[in-house]
Design a protein around this motif. Structure first.
Motif, PDB file in Angstrom:
ATOM      1  N   GLY A   1      15.621  31.325 140.533  1.00 52.68           N
ATOM      2  CA  GLY A   1      14.994  32.264 141.352  1.00 52.68           C
ATOM      3  C   GLY A   1      14.310  31.112 142.289  1.00 52.68           C
ATOM      4  N   LEU A   2      14.000  29.901 141.985  1.00 53.80           N
ATOM      5  CA  LEU A   2      13.161  29.130 142.722  1.00 53.80           C
ATOM      6  C   LEU A   2      13.715  28.790 144.219  1.00 53.80           C
ATOM      7  CD1 LEU A   2      11.757  26.604 140.071  1.00 53.80           C
ATOM      8  CD2 LEU A   2      10.557  28.330 141.084  1.00 53.80           C
ATOM      9  N   LEU A   3      15.120  28.640 144.133  1.00 57.62           N
ATOM     10  CA  LEU A   3      15.663  28.087 145.376  1.00 57.62           C
ATOM     11  C   LEU A   3      15.796  29.536 146.226  1.00 57.62           C
ATOM     12  CD1 LEU A   3      18.969  26.340 144.908  1.00 57.62           C
ATOM     13  CD2 LEU A   3      16.953  25.590 146.447  1.00 57.62           C
ATOM     14  N   VAL A   4      15.867  30.628 145.680  1.00 59.67           N
ATOM     15  CA  VAL A   4      15.851  31.792 146.539  1.00 59.67           C
ATOM     16  C   VAL A   4      14.458  32.011 147.042  1.00 59.67           C
ATOM     17  CG1 VAL A   4      15.975  34.245 146.308  1.00 59.67           C
ATOM     18  CG2 VAL A   4      17.655  32.895 145.024  1.00 59.67           C
ATOM     19  N   VAL A   5      13.493  31.760 146.366  1.00 59.21           N
ATOM     20  CA  VAL A   5      12.173  32.114 146.892  1.00 59.21           C
ATOM     21  C   VAL A   5      11.848  30.742 147.925  1.00 59.21           C
ATOM     22  CG1 VAL A   5       9.685  31.725 146.537  1.00 59.21           C
ATOM     23  CG2 VAL A   5      11.354  33.245 144.951  1.00 59.21           C
ATOM     24  N   ALA A   6      12.365  29.727 147.702  1.00 59.53           N
ATOM     25  CA  ALA A   6      12.155  28.858 148.752  1.00 59.53           C
ATOM     26  C   ALA A   6      12.591  29.245 150.119  1.00 59.53           C
ATOM     27  CB  ALA A   6      12.583  27.493 148.549  1.00 59.53           C
ATOM     28  N   LEU A   7      13.942  29.737 149.969  1.00 55.31           N
ATOM     29  CA  LEU A   7      14.685  30.389 151.345  1.00 55.31           C
ATOM     30  C   LEU A   7      13.757  31.319 151.716  1.00 55.31           C
ATOM     31  CD1 LEU A   7      17.015  29.846 153.240  1.00 55.31           C
ATOM     32  CD2 LEU A   7      18.371  31.513 151.669  1.00 55.31           C
ATOM     33  N   LEU A   8      13.380  32.227 151.008  1.00 52.51           N
ATOM     34  CA  LEU A   8      12.747  33.574 151.584  1.00 52.51           C
ATOM     35  C   LEU A   8      11.515  32.967 152.267  1.00 52.51           C
ATOM     36  CD1 LEU A   8      12.894  36.135 148.943  1.00 52.51           C
ATOM     37  CD2 LEU A   8      13.566  36.200 151.016  1.00 52.51           C
ATOM     38  N   MET A   9      10.776  32.045 151.978  1.00 48.44           N
ATOM     39  CA  MET A   9       9.384  31.548 152.580  1.00 48.44           C
ATOM     40  C   MET A   9      10.033  30.901 154.006  1.00 48.44           C
ATOM     41  SD  MET A   9       7.569  29.004 149.923  1.00 48.44           S
ATOM     42  CE  MET A   9       6.732  29.639 148.467  1.00 48.44           C
ATOM     43  N   VAL A  10      11.275  30.282 153.950  1.00 49.46           N
ATOM     44  CA  VAL A  10      11.531  29.835 155.389  1.00 49.46           C
ATOM     45  C   VAL A  10      11.873  30.801 156.349  1.00 49.46           C
ATOM     46  CG1 VAL A  10      11.539  27.439 154.734  1.00 49.46           C
ATOM     47  CG2 VAL A  10      13.626  28.990 154.771  1.00 49.46           C
ATOM     48  N   VAL A  11      12.065  31.894 155.925  1.00 48.25           N
ATOM     49  CA  VAL A  11      12.559  33.102 156.808  1.00 48.25           C
ATOM     50  C   VAL A  11      11.456  33.201 157.989  1.00 48.25           C
ATOM     51  CG1 VAL A  11      12.791  35.571 156.708  1.00 48.25           C
ATOM     52  CG2 VAL A  11      14.124  34.226 155.281  1.00 48.25           C
ATOM     53  N   VAL A  12      10.297  33.253 157.565  1.00 48.58           N
ATOM     54  CA  VAL A  12       9.284  33.437 158.557  1.00 48.58           C
ATOM     55  C   VAL A  12       8.644  32.174 159.324  1.00 48.58           C
ATOM     56  CG1 VAL A  12       8.321  35.594 157.422  1.00 48.58           C
ATOM     57  CG2 VAL A  12       7.327  33.275 156.784  1.00 48.58           C
ATOM     58  N   VAL A  13       9.237  31.108 158.849  1.00 45.24           N
ATOM     59  CA  VAL A  13       8.924  29.980 159.554  1.00 45.24           C
ATOM     60  C   VAL A  13       9.575  29.645 160.896  1.00 45.24           C
ATOM     61  CG1 VAL A  13       8.599  27.469 159.194  1.00 45.24           C
ATOM     62  CG2 VAL A  13       8.264  28.733 157.379  1.00 45.24           C
ATOM     63  N   PRO A  14       9.163  29.539 162.095  1.00 47.35           N
ATOM     64  CA  PRO A  14       9.989  29.294 163.285  1.00 47.35           C
ATOM     65  C   PRO A  14      10.551  27.827 163.183  1.00 47.35           C
ATOM     66  CG  PRO A  14       7.769  29.440 163.733  1.00 47.35           C
ATOM     67  CD  PRO A  14       7.747  29.654 162.250  1.00 47.35           C
ATOM     68  N   LEU A  15      11.534  27.749 163.774  1.00 50.15           N
ATOM     69  CA  LEU A  15      12.049  26.321 164.067  1.00 50.15           C
ATOM     70  C   LEU A  15      12.233  26.346 165.584  1.00 50.15           C
ATOM     71  CD1 LEU A  15      13.630  23.700 163.125  1.00 50.15           C
ATOM     72  CD2 LEU A  15      15.642  25.093 163.316  1.00 50.15           C
ATOM     73  N   GLY A  16      11.150  25.655 166.267  1.00 50.95           N
ATOM     74  CA  GLY A  16      10.941  25.746 167.592  1.00 50.95           C
ATOM     75  C   GLY A  16      10.775  26.811 168.030  1.00 50.95           C
ATOM     76  N   ARG A  17      11.744  27.525 168.860  1.00 46.97           N
ATOM     77  CA  ARG A  17      11.584  28.853 169.555  1.00 46.97           C
ATOM     78  C   ARG A  17      12.204  30.054 168.552  1.00 46.97           C
ATOM     79  NH1 ARG A  17      14.079  30.100 173.387  1.00 46.97           N
ATOM     80  NH2 ARG A  17      15.476  28.453 173.645  1.00 46.97           N
ATOM     81  N   TRP A  18      13.139  29.385 167.662  1.00 49.53           N
ATOM     82  CA  TRP A  18      13.863  30.307 166.853  1.00 49.53           C
ATOM     83  C   TRP A  18      13.167  30.643 165.634  1.00 49.53           C
ATOM     84  CZ3 TRP A  18      16.587  26.147 168.469  1.00 49.53           C
ATOM     85  CH2 TRP A  18      17.179  26.103 169.897  1.00 49.53           C
ATOM     86  N   THR A  19      13.390  31.927 165.345  1.00 57.36           N
ATOM     87  CA  THR A  19      13.076  32.340 163.868  1.00 57.36           C
ATOM     88  C   THR A  19      13.970  33.485 163.269  1.00 57.36           C
ATOM     89  OG1 THR A  19      11.000  33.374 162.511  1.00 57.36           O
ATOM     90  CG2 THR A  19      11.345  33.965 164.890  1.00 57.36           C
ATOM     91  N   LEU A  20      14.144  33.360 161.999  1.00 57.06           N
ATOM     92  CA  LEU A  20      14.985  34.440 161.475  1.00 57.06           C
ATOM     93  C   LEU A  20      14.301  35.681 161.418  1.00 57.06           C
ATOM     94  CD1 LEU A  20      16.286  32.350 158.397  1.00 57.06           C
ATOM     95  CD2 LEU A  20      17.577  33.357 160.194  1.00 57.06           C
ATOM     96  N   SER A  21      12.648  35.733 161.367  1.00 55.10           N
ATOM     97  CA  SER A  21      12.438  37.070 161.160  1.00 55.10           C
ATOM     98  C   SER A  21      10.786  36.938 161.649  1.00 55.10           C
ATOM     99  CB  SER A  21      12.281  37.669 159.980  1.00 55.10           C
ATOM    100  OG  SER A  21      11.221  38.375 159.708  1.00 55.10           O
ATOM    101  N   ASP A  22      10.372  37.198 162.678  1.00 53.55           N
ATOM    102  CA  ASP A  22       8.894  37.104 162.947  1.00 53.55           C
ATOM    103  C   ASP A  22       8.218  38.367 162.490  1.00 53.55           C
ATOM    104  OD1 ASP A  22       6.702  35.908 164.204  1.00 53.55           O
ATOM    105  OD2 ASP A  22       6.977  36.761 165.951  1.00 53.55           O
ATOM    106  N   LEU A  23       8.126  38.516 161.327  1.00 50.91           N
ATOM    107  CA  LEU A  23       7.296  39.405 160.601  1.00 50.91           C
ATOM    108  C   LEU A  23       6.014  39.475 161.133  1.00 50.91           C
ATOM    109  CD1 LEU A  23       8.723  40.969 158.426  1.00 50.91           C
ATOM    110  CD2 LEU A  23       7.557  39.719 156.725  1.00 50.91           C
TER     111      LEU A  23
END
Lengths: 313, 100, 437, 182
Positions: free
Chosen positions: A79-101
């Motif tokens: 689970g730890l890896l999955v949670v880490a990935l879910l964390m970065v889902v909302v973190v923008p990389l420059g102008r792009w983001t996976l989900s701007d919740l």
């Protein structure tokens, strides 16, 4: 929600995962280099550490224990890896983001709470005294760091007037939040070390417990736990960069590169800190967290809130 | 996904929780049952809000339910701890008796 | 094939080594640790973590049994070696490396693990011949055992230990006893080398026997439980709640732990309520190679390194260990002085270290006084200012029977710190026979 | 369409794990089954556009269940998994009551003529929730809340008796000597 960010389709998730793993590997590499230097070897000899360790653990067999709670153990380790990935889902990389919740900050917080459950499950699963004590230690420690963490990430949200990470980044156009809310930033960095179980908060996986939650895992299980911890640290750094260090803001370089450079730099600093400090015993951490850190963060939040109220009216 | 279906699911959760709350002997398990009932209530409240009147005020009701749940939990822990303290671990004693 | 060979080559570049020191072979252990460090390998924290089991010295029967149990817990690929002299360290590690890299050999080892009665145990060294058979047959059982780290000699205990807080798991142990839906995922079935699956539960009793004979201490409740794991008893905990008691032996196969020491603890939660200490001796006809000179600067650094390791400060521990090795070479602090001062300053300045170590009573002096932090600073001090004429400042060793009193009521982390810092001298104890209970 | 599939998936998981809470023998599994049930309900709330409340449900319930697990294991000293035995009383009554309640509720749900939807959700639900709770004084409330919380914590710290590990450095020695095992 925010005009500044482009939401990329879900097809980019694998790229995010690769980036996260690369950052995690970077953290482990810095760690290996620092460890080599501390042991009197050339720091370059520690650079191959993540690869060598990965190869070693891939070749190693998995370990079983008597009366283990296998499914829960697997959830905890994987689970730890999955949670880490879910964390970065909302973190923008420059102008792009996976989900701007619109509530990205709360999302990050929720994911970090899931780590509570996962580490405890990883300690519970193998049915061994040492790893179980490690799991309980993590919960005790989590009680110490969680509230300061919550208030620390509330401060930038209050300042930006939004819970969306994109808005928080946009609000730092001129001045990084880390500059005028240093306490919140430092507390958040400490919390990143804590939820990735790193010194000085490494008691749940401490040497005195023969590895604590790690004590009984080997092979791929161990790799998942170790990689998950590094990925959590990387995800935490990425989030800190977004909400405290101005995200992609910066001169010359493109925004996405700034995000990455800052994240890598913060990660390296955190690794350095972790090697500089011994572990604090969890029972000594709790009073410190509640009596010293929490009031400080609240004070910081108060200052931020007053600034916003005064500035806004 | 209509109001009826969501409410049916919520009712199912509520009733499973009700079963647990009635049938379990141990305080903490009873608490789990109550939690599950409140879980159903949350779902139902959300459904009412969304399908009937998605006005801002409706959300407050949900917030109240969630708060109630947390308070229930905190009180439950306190009660369970007190019970355990005052009566000792009756469950464990029972276990030893059974084994002999 | 090329890929596999490359994986193997990469995998053995940084082996982890579980070092077991037999009382009396301190210098050998230091040499081994130095060799590990210079190669960029890593000492293992627990058997599950280890590739190589390295025994420094010739263990007596009970210690050998504990080592064998630890050996069974190495997940594999694994290698094992014995070192008797400091000069043999490098060759032993090379041997172990060859064994690790030998893919075919490792595969054969894995295949042979479940049934091979001779696996890893020299019959002559077994504690008591009668139980040897059962012990061997259940060896794979032991290897699966919950307590990788502690003691290894005593799986039975740690099992019952786990039973009270880990009770819920017991249904899954594969006996099919409780008939709950979970027994299918008993963990054994889902693993890669299926060869070991067969005897998951049935040998439990045999295992317990073997172990009880190993450490004939327990006032164990031996009522039969479904998974062969007895139920824990309860007892008053210090905050007024009643909590289960479990028996967890600490040592002798435990990193940063005095050689040969076993602390049989009765643990409630993570607080040790009661303990019994003993030292497992080396083999009767073995000729110990020599310890560090008690109280010498090198010995002081070694003790400091041990405390720092347990305190979770790997870098400072590495610095202390390096200094120890330099001092062993040089015989006198001379050139190491600046580094010693640096380490001393660093340790003194660390606020977090003080926070962790303060208040953990020191097992030093008679009667014991001060705390572990004082003790650590004293070691570093004495290492920096050795007495004139090269006569080391003596270490006032604490009698072994004082240890249980000090340990009682302490939390597990504090116990580890306390024991790591304890001014014990297992080798002396063994020679005088005082360590044998 | 996608919403429907997701909803039904979540609904099934939610009810199934709810049932599992009282079916599994392991305290850890029961607790985390309940956590799964909560998480799925939180996700359903996300489907309704209630981002904030949905995620808060996930956050709080996972945290609560992590702590709950400790209590479960601590207070369920006698565990059914160890010795299969029923920890249930009045099973038949419970099933009947629960079943009847469900029948009544289901009948009500299906028979009542639910009114039409009135109004539309606000653009920013989180903001509107804030306004609903605190009115236009939100910013002031933010300030006050920090102060209030600080007060609560300090009051707790002052009122709290010594716990299991009250270690303030020097006390430790006292405790070690004072509380030698019986």
């Amino acid at each position: 929600m925010t005009g500044a960010l482009t939401q990329v389709p879900a097809g980019w998730v694998p790229l995010a995962a690769v980036l996260l793993l690369a950052l995690a590997a970077l953290g482990a590499t810095v760690d290996g280099a620092l460890a080599a230097r501390a042991q009197g070897r050339h720091w370059g000899s520690g650079l191959g550490l993540p690869m060598a360790e990965t190869a070693r653990l891939l070749r190693q067999r998995r370990r079983r224990t008597v009366a283990a709670d296998r499914p829960l153990w697997l959830i905890g380790t994987g689970g730890l890896l999955v949670v880490a990935l879910l964390m970065v889902v909302v973190v923008p990389l420059g102008r792009w983001t996976l989900s701007d919740l619109p509530v990205g900050v709360v999302w990050f917080n929720a994911m970090d709470v899931v780590v509570w459950a996962l580490v405890w499950l990883a300690g519970w699963g193998p049915n061994s005294a040492h790893s179980l004590v490690g799991g309980y230690r993590f919960l005790a420690q989590a009680l110490a760091y969680e509230l300061p963490l919550m208030f620390a990430i509330t401060a930038p949200a209050v300042a930006a007037g939004s819970l969306a990470v994109g808005d928080v980044v946009a609000a730092q156009e001129g001045l990084w939040f880390a500059v005028w809310m240093p306490v919140a930033f430092l507390v958040f960095c400490g919390a990143v070390l804590a939820f990735s179980v790193r010194a000085p908060f490494s008691a749940p996986a401490g040497a005195d417990l023969a590895g604590g939650v790690l004590a009984d895992s080997s092979g791929i299980d161990r790799w998942l736990l170790l990689a998950g911890r590094w990925a959590l640290m990387a995800a935490g750094s990425a989030f800190a960069v977004a909400v405290f260090l101005g995200g992609g803001h910066g001169p010359l370089l493109p925004a996405w590169l700034w995000s990455l450079v800052k994240t890598g730099a913060l990660l390296a600093v955190l690794v350095w800190v972790r090697r500089r400090l011994p572990t604090v015993r969890p029972d000594r951490l709790l009073p410190f967290g509640w009596v010293v850190v929490l009031p400080l963060v609240l004070l910081q939040l108060l200052v931020v809130a007053v600034v916003v109220v005064v500035g806004g009216s | 996904m209509t109001l009826q279906t969501v409410l049916l699911v919520a009712a199912a959760l509520f009733c499973v929780g009700l079963y647990g709350a009635i049938s379990q002997q141990v305080v903490v398990m009873v608490m789990m049952g109550l939690e599950l009932m409140l879980n159903g209530v949350i779902l139902a409240a959300g459904a009412f809000w969304w399908f009937l009147s998605p006005a801002p005020d409706g959300q407050v009701l949900l917030l109240v339910v969630i708060t109630a749940m947390t308070v229930e939990m905190a009180m439950g822990f306190a009660v369970a701890t007190l019970l355990h303290r005052s009566r000792g671990s009756d469950m464990t004693d029972m276990a030893t008796d059974l084994s002999r | 094939m090329g890929l596999r060979r490359r994986l193997t080559a990469a995998a053995v570049r940084r082996a982890t080594v579980l070092v077991v020191e037999v009382p009396g072979w301190g210098r050998t252990r230091c040499a081994v640790e130095r060799e590990i460090r210079d190669r960029g390998w890593r000492p293992a924290a627990s058997p599950a973590d280890a590739d190589v089991l390295l025994v420094c010295g010739r263990p007596g029967a009970r210690l050998a049994a504990a080592v064998d149990l630890a050996w069974e817990q190495l997940p594999g690929p694994r290698a094992r070696a014995e070192v008797l002299t400091p000069s043999g360290a490098s060759a032993a590690l090379d041997r172990a490396l060859d064994g690790l890299a030998d893919d075919d050999g490792q595969r054969a080892d894995a295949a042979a693990r479940p049934g091979d009665p001779a696996m890893g145990i020299g019959a002559d060294e077994d504690p008591d011949g009668d139980d040897a058979g059962s012990g061997h047959e259940t060896s794979d059982e032991d290897s699966d055992d919950g307590d990788s780290d502690d003691g290894d000699s005593d799986d039975g205990d740690s099992d019952d230990g786990d039973s009270d807080d880990g009770d819920s798991d017991d249904g899954d142990s594969g006996d099919g006893d409780s008939g709950d839906g979970d027994s299918g995922d008993s963990g054994d079935g889902s693993d890669d080398d299926g060869a070991e699956d067969d005897e998951s539960g049935e040998d439990e009793s045999g295992e317990d026997d073997a172990d009880d004979s190993d450490d004939s201490d327990e006032m164990d409740m031996d009522m039969p439980m479904p998974a062969g794991i007895p139920l824990a008893g309860g007892g008053e905990a210090r905050d007024g709640l009643e909590m289960d008691l479990l028996h967890v032996p600490l040592g002798p196969v435990l990193p940063a732990w005095p050689p040969g020491l076993v602390l049989h603890c009765t643990v409630q939660g993570d607080v040790v309520q009661e303990a019994r200490a003993e030292v497992l001796p080396p083999g009767p006809d073995a000729e110990p190679d020599g310890d560090l000179v008690q109280g010498s600067p090198a010995d002081r650094c070694d003790r400091a390194a041990r405390i720092l390791t347990v305190a979770g400060w790997a870098d400072a521990a590495a610095a202390a260990a390096r200094l120890r090795d330099e001092l062993l070479d040089a015989d006198g602090p001379g050139s190491s002085r600046p580094a010693l001062d640096r380490l001393d300053r660093r340790v003194r300045r660390s606020w977090t270290l003080r926070r962790s170590l303060r208040g953990v009573p020191a097992a030093a002096g008679n009667p014991p006084a001060g705390d572990v932090h004082d003790q650590l600073l004293r070691h570093l001090d004495q290492a920096r200012h050795p007495r004139e004429g090269g006569v080391p400042t003596p270490v006032a060793t604490v009698p072994l029977d004082r240890l249980p009193d000090l340990v009682a009521g302490q939390e597990l982390a504090a116990v580890r710190l306390l024991v790591a810092a304890a001014d014990l001298s297992p080798a002396t104890l063994v020679r005088s026979g005082a360590g044998l209970s | 369409m996608v919403d429907d599939i997701v909803f039904w998936g979540l609904a099934v998981v939610s009810v199934a794990s709810g049932v599992a809470v009282f079916r599994v023998d392991s305290m850890a599994r029961a607790t985390y089954a309940l956590a799964v049930s909560f998480v799925t309900v939180g996700l359903v709330l996300l489907l309704f556009g209630l981002d904030y409340l949905g995620i808060v449900v996930v956050l709080m319930m996972v945290m609560e269940m992590a702590i709950m697990a400790i209590y479960m294991i601590m207070f369920m000293g006698m565990n059914p998994a160890l010795m299969p035995m029923s920890m249930v009383h009045g099973k038949r009554t419970a099933v009947t009551v629960a079943g009847l309640t469900f029948a009544v509720l289901a009948a009500g749900i299906l028979l009542v003529d639910w009114p039409e939807r009135r109004g539309a959700p606000a653009a920013d639900l989180t903001l509107s929730l804030g306004h609903a709770v605190m009115g236009s004084k939100m910013l002031v409330m933010i300030t006050v809340s920090a102060v209030l919380f600080a007060t609560i914590v300090s009051a707790l710290v002052l009122a709290l008796p010594r716990g299991r590990y009250d270690t303030d450095g020097a006390d430790d020695g006292d405790r070690a000597s004072g509380e030698a095992p019986s």
